[in-house]
Structures are given as structure tokens and as C-alpha cells.
Design a protein around this motif. Structure first.
Motif, PDB file in Angstrom:
ATOM      1  N   GLU A   7     -63.784   4.820 -23.286  1.00  0.00           N
ATOM      2  CA  GLU A   7     -63.462   3.516 -23.887  1.00  0.00           C
ATOM      3  C   GLU A   7     -63.891   3.457 -25.350  1.00  0.00           C
ATOM      4  N   GLU A  20     -69.916   8.392 -18.410  1.00  0.00           N
ATOM      5  CA  GLU A  20     -70.653   7.166 -18.733  1.00  0.00           C
ATOM      6  C   GLU A  20     -72.131   7.470 -18.944  1.00  0.00           C
ATOM      7  N   ASN A  75     -69.217   3.607 -21.647  1.00  0.00           N
ATOM      8  CA  ASN A  75     -68.124   4.462 -21.185  1.00  0.00           C
ATOM      9  C   ASN A  75     -67.546   5.177 -22.406  1.00  0.00           C
TER      10      ASN A  75
END
Lengths: 121, 121
Positions: free
Chosen positions: A10, B75, A7
Motif C-alpha cells: 500500500e 506487513e 502494509n
């Protein structure tokens, strides 16, 4: 059970330093690196490889000796091997870099902005 | 004056067919391809290379023999070489694929979903 979803948001959240690419994934002998840009980088080139910049959020530019390219979110650019370039960003920009394992951010220029290579986040 | 900025949204807008990757950039001997996914692809693998899926918008999944991975916008996932996988998307998903030049979307499986290779958009 397969894992390994990366991700990007993140990953960017874990990077505090500007101009310090951090590896998030490898594909064959290539690496994907997240990097936060703000301010000006230095002139450099990579004699051995092309280098891809993909803007994930924000906007940035790349100065070349012949002119300047500007990139916004969702835009990418391939800097050809051996071509001098100087990335910059007026405000914080999140970039995904794609290049072979072993590429140093400053090419052969060294200096204060040379980041430790092959550091994962 | 350098050119060659690749705007991914503009590229996706030019793709109408699902499961037909279209090349938007090359870095060394690697290609970046935009692809729209909807529905189910077929089981296949790539014996010679890893393959990267980066979701630009929407969401998708990849079935493996051992389980399923789900990917949302922002992602990415590296499918290792030789690992059987079956991508799917419940609704339209825009994906950036990164892999060496010459990779065929269906591996060696062929069939109706095999897309012409090395087509640029």
C-alpha cells in the motif's frame, strides 16, 4: 486498540517518483523508507552510517568501486558507512531502506536526485 | 569484489527451531534476525528499545494488553519500547526482526523460550 500496521504494498502504491525515499515507520532513531528505483542513481556515500537495502519486489544492483552487487526480491545488503556506491535498476524495483533518521539519499553530493528528507507516506 | 548479499529464503531454510531468532546482518549497532514463529510466545517487553516485526511469509499476530494486531506477508509493525506484547502464529510464519544488538527475545522474562542471543545463521 493498537494500530500502526504498515502494509508495504500500500505504501509503494502511493509513491510515484523514482529515487525518492518516503518514511513509513520509525524504530528508536531509525527510519524505514520505501523507495522505487529505476535507472541509475549517482555515486555517493554516507560518512556517518551504514545503510540497508532490502528488495521487496523486482531486482536492482549496487555499483561499488570494486565491483557490482545484484539483489533480487527477498535479498538485502548492508552498505558500510563511508563506502561509495551507486544504486541502479534496469526496471522498476521496490526497495525498503533502513537507516538512521536524517540520512539524505545523495549523501553530500546534492544534485537533481536529492530528495526532500523525512517525508512520510 | 563486494560480497555479503543476504538471501532471506536461504537463511530461513537454515533455521529449524521456532522462536529462535538468528542474526543475518548488522547495520551500525542494530541487527537483522530471521525467526520462525509457530504457536504462542510469552508475554514480555523490551524496556530499552522499540522492536520491528516484518513478515516475510505467512501471517502472525501480536497480542497487546489493549488488543491484537494481525500481520500478513509484506506487513510490518513497530512494537514501542516498554510495551508488553505476546507474538503468536497459527501456522509457520517467517519474520524478519530488527532491533539493537543485545536484545533478548524474552525481554527479562526468561523461561524455556529464551533463545541464545547473538547467534548468526
Amino acid at each position: 486498540m493498537p494500530s500502526g500496521v504498515v502494509n508495504l504494498a500500500e505504501k509503494f502504491a502511493k509513491v510515484s517518483e523514482f529515487w525518492s525515499p518516503r518514511v513509513v515507520a520509525e524504530m528508536n532513531d531509525y527510519q524505514f523508507k520505501v523507495a522505487k528505483f529505476e535507472g541509475e542513481f549517482i555515486w555517493h556515500d554516507h560518512q556517518e552510517t551504514d545503510e540497508v537495502f532490502l528488495v521487496i519486489s523486482g531486482s536492482m544492483g549496487i555499483e561499488f568501486r570494486e565491483g557490482t552487487v545484484r539483489l533480487s526480491e527477498g535479498e538485502m545488503y548492508v552498505v558500510p558507512r563511508g563506502v561509495e556506491h551507486k544504486p541502479f535498476a534496469d526496471s522498476e524495483c521496490h526497495v525498503l531502506l533502513i537507516e538512521p533518521r536524517g540520512v539524505v539519499n545523495t549523501g553530500d553530493e546534492g544534485g537533481d536526485l536529492e530528495a526532500e528528507n523525512d517525508v512520510w507516506v
